[in-house]
Design a protein around this motif. Sequence first.
Motif, PDB file in Angstrom:
ATOM      1  N   LEU A  28      30.685  69.654  31.464  1.00 34.41           N
ATOM      2  CA  LEU A  28      29.380  69.346  32.047  1.00 34.41           C
ATOM      3  C   LEU A  28      29.190  69.972  33.421  1.00 34.41           C
ATOM      4  CD1 LEU A  28      28.859  65.584  31.056  1.00 34.41           C
ATOM      5  CD2 LEU A  28      27.541  67.556  30.247  1.00 34.41           C
ATOM      6  N   VAL A  29      30.168  69.851  34.301  1.00 36.26           N
ATOM      7  CA  VAL A  29      29.993  70.356  35.667  1.00 36.26           C
ATOM      8  C   VAL A  29      29.789  71.874  35.681  1.00 36.26           C
ATOM      9  CG1 VAL A  29      31.025  70.561  37.952  1.00 36.26           C
ATOM     10  CG2 VAL A  29      31.258  68.430  36.672  1.00 36.26           C
ATOM     11  N   PRO A  30      30.664  72.684  35.047  1.00 29.73           N
ATOM     12  CA  PRO A  30      30.405  74.132  35.042  1.00 29.73           C
ATOM     13  C   PRO A  30      29.101  74.497  34.342  1.00 29.73           C
ATOM     14  CG  PRO A  30      32.671  73.669  34.388  1.00 29.73           C
ATOM     15  CD  PRO A  30      31.956  72.369  34.394  1.00 29.73           C
ATOM     16  N   ALA A  31      28.812  73.844  33.225  1.00 30.80           N
ATOM     17  CA  ALA A  31      27.600  74.191  32.478  1.00 30.80           C
ATOM     18  C   ALA A  31      26.353  73.913  33.296  1.00 30.80           C
ATOM     19  CB  ALA A  31      27.561  73.420  31.163  1.00 30.80           C
ATOM     20  N   ALA A  90      37.879  73.589  32.646  1.00 32.20           N
ATOM     21  CA  ALA A  90      36.677  73.852  33.440  1.00 32.20           C
ATOM     22  C   ALA A  90      36.577  75.333  33.801  1.00 32.20           C
ATOM     23  CB  ALA A  90      36.695  72.999  34.710  1.00 32.20           C
ATOM     24  N   ALA A  91      37.711  75.953  34.131  1.00 34.53           N
ATOM     25  CA  ALA A  91      37.707  77.378  34.462  1.00 34.53           C
ATOM     26  C   ALA A  91      37.311  78.214  33.259  1.00 34.53           C
ATOM     27  CB  ALA A  91      39.079  77.788  34.981  1.00 34.53           C
ATOM     28  N   CYS A  92      37.820  77.854  32.085  1.00 33.28           N
ATOM     29  CA  CYS A  92      37.482  78.573  30.851  1.00 33.28           C
ATOM     30  C   CYS A  92      35.997  78.447  30.542  1.00 33.28           C
ATOM     31  CB  CYS A  92      38.329  78.029  29.704  1.00 33.28           C
ATOM     32  SG  CYS A  92      37.968  78.756  28.094  1.00 33.28           S
ATOM     33  N   VAL A  93      35.463  77.230  30.680  1.00 35.34           N
ATOM     34  CA  VAL A  93      34.039  76.997  30.425  1.00 35.34           C
ATOM     35  C   VAL A  93      33.183  77.773  31.408  1.00 35.34           C
ATOM     36  CG1 VAL A  93      32.224  75.230  30.464  1.00 35.34           C
ATOM     37  CG2 VAL A  93      34.421  74.734  29.388  1.00 35.34           C
ATOM     38  N   ALA A  94      33.541  77.732  32.680  1.00 35.44           N
ATOM     39  CA  ALA A  94      32.769  78.434  33.699  1.00 35.44           C
ATOM     40  C   ALA A  94      32.723  79.931  33.415  1.00 35.44           C
ATOM     41  CB  ALA A  94      33.375  78.168  35.077  1.00 35.44           C
ATOM     42  N   THR A  95      33.855  80.505  33.043  1.00 32.74           N
ATOM     43  CA  THR A  95      33.909  81.947  32.765  1.00 32.74           C
ATOM     44  C   THR A  95      33.045  82.318  31.575  1.00 32.74           C
ATOM     45  OG1 THR A  95      36.145  82.107  33.687  1.00 32.74           O
ATOM     46  CG2 THR A  95      35.451  83.847  32.163  1.00 32.74           C
ATOM     47  N   ALA A  96      33.163  81.540  30.491  1.00 34.55           N
ATOM     48  CA  ALA A  96      32.401  81.863  29.281  1.00 34.55           C
ATOM     49  C   ALA A  96      30.902  81.765  29.522  1.00 34.55           C
ATOM     50  CB  ALA A  96      32.818  80.942  28.140  1.00 34.55           C
ATOM     51  N   ALA A 129      31.269  85.818  40.346  1.00 31.66           N
ATOM     52  CA  ALA A 129      30.953  84.935  41.471  1.00 31.66           C
ATOM     53  C   ALA A 129      30.359  83.622  40.974  1.00 31.66           C
ATOM     54  CB  ALA A 129      29.987  85.637  42.426  1.00 31.66           C
ATOM     55  N   LEU A 130      29.531  83.696  39.928  1.00 30.89           N
ATOM     56  CA  LEU A 130      28.936  82.480  39.395  1.00 30.89           C
ATOM     57  C   LEU A 130      29.990  81.580  38.762  1.00 30.89           C
ATOM     58  CD1 LEU A 130      26.488  80.761  38.764  1.00 30.89           C
ATOM     59  CD2 LEU A 130      26.056  82.199  36.757  1.00 30.89           C
ATOM     60  N   LEU A 140      33.365  76.668  39.210  1.00 28.01           N
ATOM     61  CA  LEU A 140      34.688  76.042  39.318  1.00 28.01           C
ATOM     62  C   LEU A 140      34.838  75.338  40.664  1.00 28.01           C
ATOM     63  CD1 LEU A 140      37.370  75.548  37.923  1.00 28.01           C
ATOM     64  CD2 LEU A 140      38.201  77.715  38.866  1.00 28.01           C
ATOM     65  N   ASP A 141      34.286  75.936  41.732  1.00 27.29           N
ATOM     66  CA  ASP A 141      34.335  75.278  43.046  1.00 27.29           C
ATOM     67  C   ASP A 141      33.582  73.955  43.008  1.00 27.29           C
ATOM     68  OD1 ASP A 141      35.782  77.402  44.032  1.00 27.29           O
ATOM     69  OD2 ASP A 141      34.069  78.377  45.004  1.00 27.29           O
ATOM     70  N   GLN A 142      32.469  73.941  42.293  1.00 25.88           N
ATOM     71  CA  GLN A 142      31.703  72.697  42.164  1.00 25.88           C
ATOM     72  C   GLN A 142      32.538  71.623  41.470  1.00 25.88           C
ATOM     73  OE1 GLN A 142      29.052  71.077  43.525  1.00 25.88           O
ATOM     74  NE2 GLN A 142      27.444  72.307  42.540  1.00 25.88           N
TER      75      GLN A 142
END
Length: 726
Positions: free
Chosen positions: A76-79, A35-41, A6-7, A12-14
């Motif tokens: 930057l955005v996902p992190a 961005a999706a890869c970064v968010a998941t990791a 969910a996080l 990714l939505d952000q």
Amino acid sequence: MEDAEALAQRALDQFDGLIAQGGGLRPRAGQRAMAACVATALAHGAPGQVAADGQGPRRLAVVEAGTGVGKSLAYLVPAITVALQRGTRVVVSTATVALQEQLVRQDLPALAARLPTPFRFALAKGRGRYVCRLKLERWLGDPHGADAGEGDDDLLAPLDATGAAARLAWLHARADDLAHGRWDGELDSLPQPPEPAWWAAVAADAASCSARHCPLYGGCVYFERRKELVGAQVIVVNHDLLLATLGTRQLPEPDQCLLVLDEAHHLPATALAQWSCRTGLTRLAWIDQLSSRMLRVAQEVECDAVADVPEAAAQLRAALQELARLAVQTWGGALRHGEEPLRVRWPLGRVPDGWEAPLRQGGQAAETLLAALRALGAALRGAMREQPEEARRLAQLYAQLGTLAPRLEATSDTVRWLAHVPEPGQPPLAKWLTLVPPAAGGDGSVRVVAHASPIQPGALLRARLWPQVRAAVLTSATLTGGGGRFDFFLREAGLADDADVSTLAVESPFDHARQGELVLAGVTADPRDLPAYQQAVQQALLRDLPGVRQGALVLFTSRAHLRQVAQALPPELRERVLVQGELPRAQLLQRHRERVGAGQPSILFGLQSFGEGLDLPGALCADLFITKLPFAPPDDPVGEARAEWLRASGRDPFLELVVPATALRLQQWVGRALRSEDDRARIVCYDPRLTATGYGRMMLAGLPPFARRVVVQGARVPAAAPEVEA
């Protein structure tokens, strides 16, 4: 707490919401995939949740993002979203201070204005980029007695009377600027880079810093900047600082933050440089200075830890003198006045006959002095706490000891590493000496410097960095060499066979075949015949550079070749050329922009540092000339030692190390040509190996799919490449 899936989706939505705002941003499939890869990791990694056995949630993503993807926004955005939700922080590490400042002055302010949740960010630099006001005060009060650091770099000659006077005038000017608010105390804000010896005289450093005990602590530039880090959710550092501060708590520790390593292809080389060491075997007056200061301080603070200091200092001096004598006796006969320094590498890191005993003696003596120095430092800090009225005088004593402490530590490390014998099957250390011939008008003595370095960056990072990291992203435009395989980078970075690592390659959005042309204009000379090859390239440049109509960049692998070509230019062409090193980098690039903006041709001559990280969009780099494939210098002692070890192990260092590293470097160089989807550029390569050898064709296949043209050897390259339809 929100679960990881969910996080990751929230992050990714952000990112999607930000892109949907427009304002110059537009959807890019590759950027969103990153961005999706970064968010998941980062969502699945869990800083601060390391079990007793060292296990726990851990994720590392390695992402190659081609030029134009927009990787800064994609990480930057996902992190930041994950960090704010988890109540942790993001540490972004990049290759240079210039790239740090780009993030802090451009990317992060723009992002902070757009994201719905506010966040704070700060720039962290090493101590040595800030002035120490106490050192500056000491120099101005007693310039003749403040020479503790004189000659720290044994490859540089000490300052003569004229140089010392110029340095003192410069220091007076800086003190005046500081006092009247015209300077903030940062090296990087000076209008002109100072001489290294001048800055070293007053630069802050950990060894001589008494921190809160210093009487000038309240106005300390370094500690004032550190206050900005306290409330920041995003801290921007560089790779050097990140590795140098591991375990010191100067930055959030890697197991307590989200880590982003931008320009990650620099990390292996940074690790080798960070964990190598060197010391002078001559110019040993500092040992006597240290000994006398330690004895004097011991009397001041009534410390009895210095009983063995005089004997240890004498033993250390005698050991280093013996090592220098052995070096000059064995290799000094090859030195001549006025010639370049001689470098001697020890094959497979084996200690020459006769060196074991002085190395052992020097190591023991250095350890004795270090133990006494640590005891004195503790006693001085205690005295400053107990006698605040004496703080200024005691802090000066602390600084005097601390100025020499790094030399002692470097000597201890180097002597210990020179004596090191690896376990069977383990790689040796690279060990070498630099012998500097006597200078004209000098004392006629040869200077000797000893060096030691690990040869496998991956092993260093695997031992010292990665066990602490719980959530990280490593990214760059060049991690695969264009072949789609991350094997070489993962080995170099110490991440091969790490089960927690995932990889992703995102292609550049540029239409390379339409936007650019690669001209294969190999000269007839063999690059192995260096004089003939350099002469052939010079003739080709003299033939082709007059055709430049806008901005151009010419990249060289040798400063000598660059100067040779610059000197051979006819006056009317030389007026168009700006040579790296003739002006400070910022001024050089500003002049280049002004010329191109005025419709005039302007040509930059540069070396490796201009082949990476240089942003010349549009007409600023309409032409890119590559004089030679960017192989690493053949005389690099660490590379030599590593290649030697690989050959001894039955492996091929050229194919295993040299070719992949050169392919990555060539990709970086070629990446200077196109910086946006509107750019048009022509790339000219004069090295015939790109098409005539198997490894060259492999490098060629890894380059972006530019339109290609082969020019008959010796023919003029057309002045402008026609636009080619995709």
